[in-house]
Design an enzyme around this catalytic site. Structure first.
Site, PDB file in Angstrom:
ATOM      1  N   PRO A  49       0.809  -1.214   0.000  1.00  0.00           N
ATOM      2  CA  PRO A  49       0.000   0.000   0.000  1.00  0.00           C
ATOM      3  C   PRO A  49       0.842   1.265   0.000  1.00  0.00           C
ATOM      4  CG  PRO A  49       0.094  -0.915   2.196  1.00  0.00           C
ATOM      5  CD  PRO A  49       0.865  -1.857   1.311  1.00  0.00           C
ATOM      6  N   ASP A  88      -2.120   2.914   2.549  1.00  0.00           N
ATOM      7  CA  ASP A  88      -1.493   3.013   3.855  1.00  0.00           C
ATOM      8  C   ASP A  88      -1.898   4.376   4.413  1.00  0.00           C
ATOM      9  OD1 ASP A  88       0.096   2.396   5.988  1.00  0.00           O
ATOM     10  OD2 ASP A  88       1.940   3.070   5.037  1.00  0.00           O
ATOM     11  N   TRP A 617       4.187  -0.015  10.216  1.00  0.00           N
ATOM     12  CA  TRP A 617       4.674  -1.132   9.410  1.00  0.00           C
ATOM     13  C   TRP A 617       3.935  -2.422   9.769  1.00  0.00           C
ATOM     14  CZ3 TRP A 617       6.978  -0.182   5.145  1.00  0.00           C
ATOM     15  CH2 TRP A 617       7.779   0.950   5.030  1.00  0.00           C
ATOM     16  N   GLN A 655      12.225  -0.954   0.600  1.00  0.00           N
ATOM     17  CA  GLN A 655      11.247  -1.607   1.456  1.00  0.00           C
ATOM     18  C   GLN A 655      11.818  -2.851   2.146  1.00  0.00           C
ATOM     19  OE1 GLN A 655       7.964  -0.758   2.045  1.00  0.00           O
ATOM     20  NE2 GLN A 655       8.438   1.143   0.993  1.00  0.00           N
ATOM     21  N   TRP A 659       8.421  -3.057   4.473  1.00  0.00           N
ATOM     22  CA  TRP A 659       7.311  -3.965   4.173  1.00  0.00           C
ATOM     23  C   TRP A 659       7.769  -5.408   4.028  1.00  0.00           C
ATOM     24  CZ3 TRP A 659       4.654  -5.620  -0.731  1.00  0.00           C
ATOM     25  CH2 TRP A 659       3.345  -6.034  -0.481  1.00  0.00           C
ATOM     26  N   LYS A 692      20.088  11.712  -7.419  1.00  0.00           N
ATOM     27  CA  LYS A 692      18.793  11.398  -6.864  1.00  0.00           C
ATOM     28  C   LYS A 692      17.789  12.457  -7.306  1.00  0.00           C
ATOM     29  CE  LYS A 692      17.668   9.098  -2.683  1.00  0.00           C
ATOM     30  NZ  LYS A 692      18.073   8.759  -1.345  1.00  0.00           N
ATOM     31  N   LYS A 695      12.412  17.137  -5.494  1.00  0.00           N
ATOM     32  CA  LYS A 695      11.725  18.373  -5.856  1.00  0.00           C
ATOM     33  C   LYS A 695      12.649  19.558  -5.628  1.00  0.00           C
ATOM     34  CE  LYS A 695       7.088  16.838  -4.953  1.00  0.00           C
ATOM     35  NZ  LYS A 695       6.212  16.558  -3.824  1.00  0.00           N
TER      36      LYS A 695
END
Length: 1148
Positions: A49, A88, A617, A655, A659, A692, A695
């Site tokens: 999610p 999530d 988590w 993750q 997750w 990387k 913004k």
RNA sequence: AGUCCUGUAGCUCAGUUGGUUAGAGCACUACACUGAUAAUGUAGGGGUCCGCAGUUCAAAUCUGCGCAGGACUACCA
């Protein structure tokens, strides 16, 4: 069914994207792709999610493409693939976002704004970008059920979480403990290790560090140290956090480390001192250059401080038990303290080899202090609770917040008052800036003045920061609930070995290493918006109850109401066993409602909920169960059951500890099973320079713009084929453009070519199939390759390597299908009779196109669907509503002919060599030539080339091919050692053998060819080389124009006879006439009338090749005329300095 | 600081169990083709396979030590 294949005027993949989306929507194609597989074996996929309170970025496109590709592929393999989306919704990011937009801090919650209002704001805020997410999901063609997602804040979802927590509780996996944990005063919560491991959390910061002098108490235990010491003796200990020095209660030494005393002066006060530190580190504190400085001449303030290392040495063990005076006597600890203890982790890599121990602010400190029976420095607050010296906002406790008795008995008010209320990091106090003195500096200065600081300096070190607030983390003693993951560590490692990780190193390396160093999972979060811990406790903590369902809670509340502890049951309307939405809407399992519930123990004592929330988590790691409201709505009579474990998941490699870990941990602890069998963890998406995306830097790529500009297909294709998904992707728009031109453009062109001529000839694809053995060589060749391709693509998808699949398809389309098959067969399609051969060509091309569409559909779902439908709606073959409902083709081994594939390679190589020769001699391909000659190496080669002879001849425009078997020795040959064969046999003699072979003469070569062996004398030894030990190839044919590459050699007859010349001219004419036809805008099928003005240089050619010219240009009449009307005729150049006029007119 | 990944042409990437001319696409240059044509073909230039050392008859490939980039782990004071 339309009789004609659709023809396009250009390829606009962005538009295709939109059109196909509309069709999918109108036809409910996604739903059908699932329902049409009902009853088949299932392929279980779990969607990780995303948090919908952030905007989706381009990196989401790659992991979602991977998920989509596998699911679509498995659907095409006939599996039922259900895909439930999820959101999530809990957690710190949401809360901080809300705090920011409401302009409040954590302190204000419950004061300026009620918890209920605050959580309502979170609930609303978290879903704010769902629209954008749905839009992206839709546009990129990610098929997942967005209509019935699982949402982690849903009551049913939480109920499953509670059920699972109770399961863990009953298994003894849930416990409450006190540990030193990372704590973010700015966020007001402890942080889990996963949170601390977010990228960018550890940063280099420059802090004031202090080496402090701890005065050794002179008593029996320390007598041995005072040997030869006049005056004061100190231990030196270094710290990067001087603010923890007032909390010091011990010093740790390495048991095996050697320590020495050094006689010197304190550099700040100039007072004579003797200091103790590790022998290895003496040089770090005392410059050898000053060794000779005289003690007698030293004046306080001198830069050069004399020193003398005393010879006596001690080990850490010797020092253990020695007492020292409290460094900063503000607050007295309650218990034994201020002693030297041993710590196994103490090294001499930096500092002094003596470590300052503040048990309240360090995990290691706490551990070794406890082991040695040293008390921590504890304060009692006004509520009677124990605290470290720093409160939860990050400042030294104010006197008013402390217990009065405690202050009276333990606090030295005069000394402490000046520092009470100081924040330990300037970042925690909004009023302070970088320019203000930090507490570290002030304490260091104080110590300097008191002759307690030996060295104070700035030091850059790596320090963890809170991933959301960007402020430094504190290590702080906290009460927490833990899941005892360490209890199943071995089992988790075992199960992990059965998981198919892509790439493998993430599983064995990164994830495996993580499991090896597993610590218990800290579950507690002291926040508001999240899943509440369903544990109620009596005040003394002796009785506790873990609630596992709403029903159980309601029942317990009833008991409390009956006992008079609660007025009424707030969840009284809830009906047990009713799983309707309405029923579940009657309760809210969030704070503050659950906090208001007081339960009652068997003994009649009140029980209060443990105020913590659980780690988000846990929410996501429990999704396999909670998404189905396990066990409440699974394993019922209707046959629904828990779908577990997953066959496949895919997320970013970030993750791994998130997750992936929580899924695995819960799967292991609850079901003793893996939670997923196959996993792709993709790398990061970087900008084209490898930086990387962010913004802040402005280099982030907007996925919406990209899809709008290019369409999703080239984007997906690019992301998948450019590099393996687990490597980082340097995202470059030029790459998408290249994919678009190279792959999609070529495929589109191939289809357009097919459609154009099929429509002309009326081919529909419904014709009876020409038997494969009746098709020409080249058709069987491309079909062979196609079946090889099917095999390769299937294998790649099966092993979760979509990159290989995509690359193989692309190679087939651009190289074999377009560049060789279509190019060589153009003449079969245009002009001529609508013969069996032509039908064979159409059928072959059709099959290739349709198969490519099906094979590529998982990766490029939009264009391939269009292509598939454009083909099948006319042919009616396999005409399903969408390519995504088709079954993946199976490779037909009987159609794979490796010998055929090999000889076609010969054809390509020979052609390429002949063309190269032509170029060298400036002989246009239009000019026919008489002969090529190819030396034959063996019979097999001869047979192979014989079969592709015609193909080559027409490709290179040559009349005949002659095979040379070298009986007369006209060929010049080259011989090379075959290292692979010789190596194992002769080993060290290789160099000499190679030299021998390389100097062999033409006669030697002839000899070895005749006898199949030759004797070589190497180092006075005779070595017999067999024909297998060398490679012989022809290199030159004296007197001919020759090209040679590898085993192949080709000679070209470049003599242009009069006849050939004429034919060449005829072909020039055809070319010019075709151009004129095209310029005049004639249709491909229009018949024409031709007039050519006479010219000595061309007359014979036109007469002799009249029929040929006419047939190629669809001319009904062709005449040589004395003069062409200049306005009608066009001047064309046929050869250098040969010009004439041609009139082309359409036949009425 | 440790672990893992990556390092091959200007760029993006292939490179099988070690085997002797290290490949492809893009870009660049030249030429050709011109009824797939906003295509296409052919050729050319362009390489210290990150470095060093080792194993081996033979290393882009295996081993070790480094270097650079990245990810992850980590309160060693």
């Amino acid at each position: 069914m339309s009789a004609k294949f659709k023809e396009y005027r250009g390829l606009d993949l962005s538009q295709v994207n939109k059109d196909v989306l509309k069709e999918w929507e109108a036809n409910q194609t996604f739903e059908k792709s699932v329902t049409s597989r009902k009853g088949n074996p299932t392929f279980v996929f779990y969607e990780g999610p995303p948090s919908a309170n952030g905007m989706p970025g381009i990196h989401h496109v790659i992991s979602r493409s991977l998920k989509d590709i596998v699911c679509r592929y498995k659907t095409q393999q006939g599996f039922e693939v259900n895909r439930k989306a999820g959101w999530d919704t809990h957690g710190l990011p949401v809360e901080l976002g809300v705090e920011k937009s409401l302009g409040i801090t954590k302190e204000d919650i419950g004061k300026k704004i009620s918890v209920a209002e605050y959580n309502a704001a979170c609930r609303k805020d978290v879903m704010k970008f769902t629209g954008k997410w749905k839009d992206l999901t839709h546009k990129m063609g990610y098929w997942v059920d967005m209509e019935n997602p699982y949402i982690t804040y849903d009551n049913k979802y939480i109920e499953t979480l509670w059920y699972l927590l109770k399961e863990l509780y009953n298994k003894g996996f849930l416990y409450k403990g006190f540990t030193i944990q990372p704590y973010s005063p700015a966020a007001g919560t402890g942080l889990s290790t996963h949170e601390l491991n977010q990228p960018g959390c550890y940063r280099d910061v420059k802090d004031t560090t202090c080496t402090a002098q701890f005065r050794v108490v002179k008593n029996e235990a320390s007598e041995f140290l005072y040997n030869d010491v006049e005056g004061e003796l100190f231990f030196l200990a270094w710290t990067t956090t001087p603010w923890t020095l007032p909390s010091n209660t011990a010093l740790a030494v390495g048991p095996q480390v050697t320590y020495q005393k050094v006689k010197t002066f304190n550099p700040y006060t100039g007072k004579p001192v003797v200091v103790v530190l590790a022998k290895n580190l003496v040089s770090a504190y005392f410059n050898a250059k000053n060794a000779d400085v005289s003690f007698d001449d030293y004046q306080p303030g001198d830069k050069k401080v004399p020193f003398e290392v005393m010879e006596e040495e001690f080990t850490g063990k010797d020092l253990a038990g020695v007492s020292y005076e409290q460094l900063i006597p503000w607050i007295k600890p309650d218990g034994d303290a201020f002693k030297v203890i041993v710590g196994d982790y103490v090294t001499t890599e930096d500092g002094t080899g003596i470590v300052h121990i503040a048990p309240t602010f360090g995990a290691d400190d706490d551990r070794v202090a406890k082991a040695a029976g040293i008390a921590p420095l504890i304060l009692i607050d006004k509520d009677g609770k124990q605290n470290p010296m720093v409160d939860k906002t990050g400042k030294y406790f104010l006197i008013k917040d402390l217990d009065a008795d405690f202050v009276k008995n333990f606090v030295n008010l005069d000394a402490y008052m000046e520092y009470a209320g100081r924040f330990v990091k300037n970042d925690y106090d909004e009023k302070l800036t970088e320019k203000d003195h930090t507490l570290d500096v002030d304490i260091s200065v104080m110590l300097k003045l008191e002759n307690k600081a030996f060295r104070v300096e700035k030091h850059t070190h790596n320090y963890p920061h809170c991933w959301r607030t960007d402020k430094p983390v504190l290590y702080y003693p906290l009460d927490s609930w833990f899941i005892k993951t360490t209890a199943v560590k071995e089992r988790m490692m075992e199960l992990n070995n059965t998981i198919n990780w892509k790439p493998e190193s993430t599983g064995t390396g990164r994830f495996g290493k993580w499991l090896e160093n597993l610590v218990d999972w800290n579950l507690s979060r002291s926040r508001y918006w999240g899943t509440p811990l369903p544990i109620w406790r009596t005040e003394d903590g002796k009785v506790e109850k873990c609630i596992g369902s709403v029903e159980e809670l309601v029942t317990e509340i009833e008991k409390a109401v009956a006992a008079g502890v609660m007025d009424k049951n707030p969840f009284g309307d809830f009906k047990a066993g009713d799983f309707s939405k309405e029923n579940y809407d009657k309760v809210d399992l969030h704070r503050p409602y659950v906090d208001d519930i007081i339960l009652i123990s068997e003994d009649g004592e009140k029980m209060f909920r443990e105020p913590d929330l659980i780690d988000v988590w846990f929410d996501s790691g429990a999704m396999p169960y909670a998404q189905m409201h396990y066990p409440f709505e699974t394993e019922k009579e209707d046959g629904s059951q828990l779908v577990f474990p997953a066959d496949f998941i895919a997320e970013g490699v970030d993750q791994t500890r998130g997750w992936f870990f929580t899924l695995h941990a819960l799967g292991t602890m609850l079901f003793d099973s893996v939670a997923f069998k196959n996993i792709i963890s993709n790398g990061l998406v970087l900008d084209k320079n490898g930086n990387k995306m962010s913004k802040r830097l402005g280099n982030a790529v907007d996925p919406f713009e990209t899809i709008e500009k290019f369409g999703s297909d080239p984007l997906r294709w690019y992301m998948i084929t450019n590099a393996q998904p687990w490597d980082n992707l340097k995202f470059d728009q030029n790459g998408i453009d290249e994919v678009k031109r190279k792959f999609f453009g070529t495929l589109y062109n191939t289809y357009s070519f097919f459609a154009l001529y099929a429509n002309v000839d009326g081919f529909t694809g419904q014709e009876e199939q020409v038997a494969i053995e009746e098709r020409p060589e080249i058709d069987r060749w491309v079909i062979s390759l196609l079946n090889t391709l099917i095999k390769e693509v299937t294998e790649s998808f099966e092993s979760y390597e979509p990159t290989k699949a995509g690359r193989a398809i692309q190679n087939f389309v651009t190289e074999n299908l377009s560049n060789w098959y279509v190019r060589l067969n153009r003449k079969r399609f245009w002009g001529g009779e609508y013969s069996k051969d032509k039908i064979s060509a159409y059928q072959t091309l059709y099959t290739c196109l349709e198969t490519v569409a099906i094979l590529s559909a998982p990766i490029a779902p939009f264009y391939m669907d269009q292509l598939y439908k454009d083909l099948t709606t006319v042919s009616g073959n396999n005409a399903l509503e969408s390519v995504h409902l088709t079954m993946f083709p199976k490779a037909d081994e009987s159609k794979i002919d490796k010998a055929l594939e090999q000889r076609m390679l010969y054809a390509q190589d020979i052609s390429s060599m002949v063309l190269a020769l032509r170029r060298k001699e400036s002989l246009k391909v239009r000019q026919p030539l008489q002969k090529i000659m190819i030396p034959i190496l063996d019979k097999e080669f001869h047979d192979q080339v014989e079969k592709i002879k015609d193909l080559v001849l027409s490709e290179v425009n040559v009349k005949e091919m002659e095979f040379l078997t070298d009986t007369k020795g006209v060929l010049v040959k080259k011989i090379k050692p075959n290292f692979k064969a010789l190596g194992p046999k002769y080993g060290k003699m290789m160099k000499q053998i190679a030299a021998f072979v390389n100097q062999m003469t033409q006669e030697d070569i002839a000899l070895i060819e005749k006898d199949s062996k030759i004797n070589a004398t190497i180092n006075d030894e005779t070595v017999e080389l067999s024909i297998e030990d060398v490679e012989i190839m022809s290199e030159d044919i004296p007197g001919w124009l020759v090209a040679s590459e590898g085993k192949l050699t080709v000679a070209l007859d470049i003599n242009v006879t009069e006849d050939l010349k004429q034919e060449g001219i005829a072909r020039e004419f055809i070319n010019r006439i075709q151009n004129l036809r095209k310029d005049s805008g004639f249709d491909v099928t229009d018949k024409i009338i031709l007039k050519i003005q006479k010219n000595e240089a061309i007359n014979d050619s036109v007469i002799n090749y009249k029929d040929y010219i006419a047939s190629q240009t669809l001319a009904e009449e062709l005449n040589l005329v004395d003069s062409c009307n200049e306005t009608e005729g066009k001047l064309v150049e046929i050869d250098t300095n040969v010009e004439t006029y041609i009139c082309v007119s359409k036949k009425a």
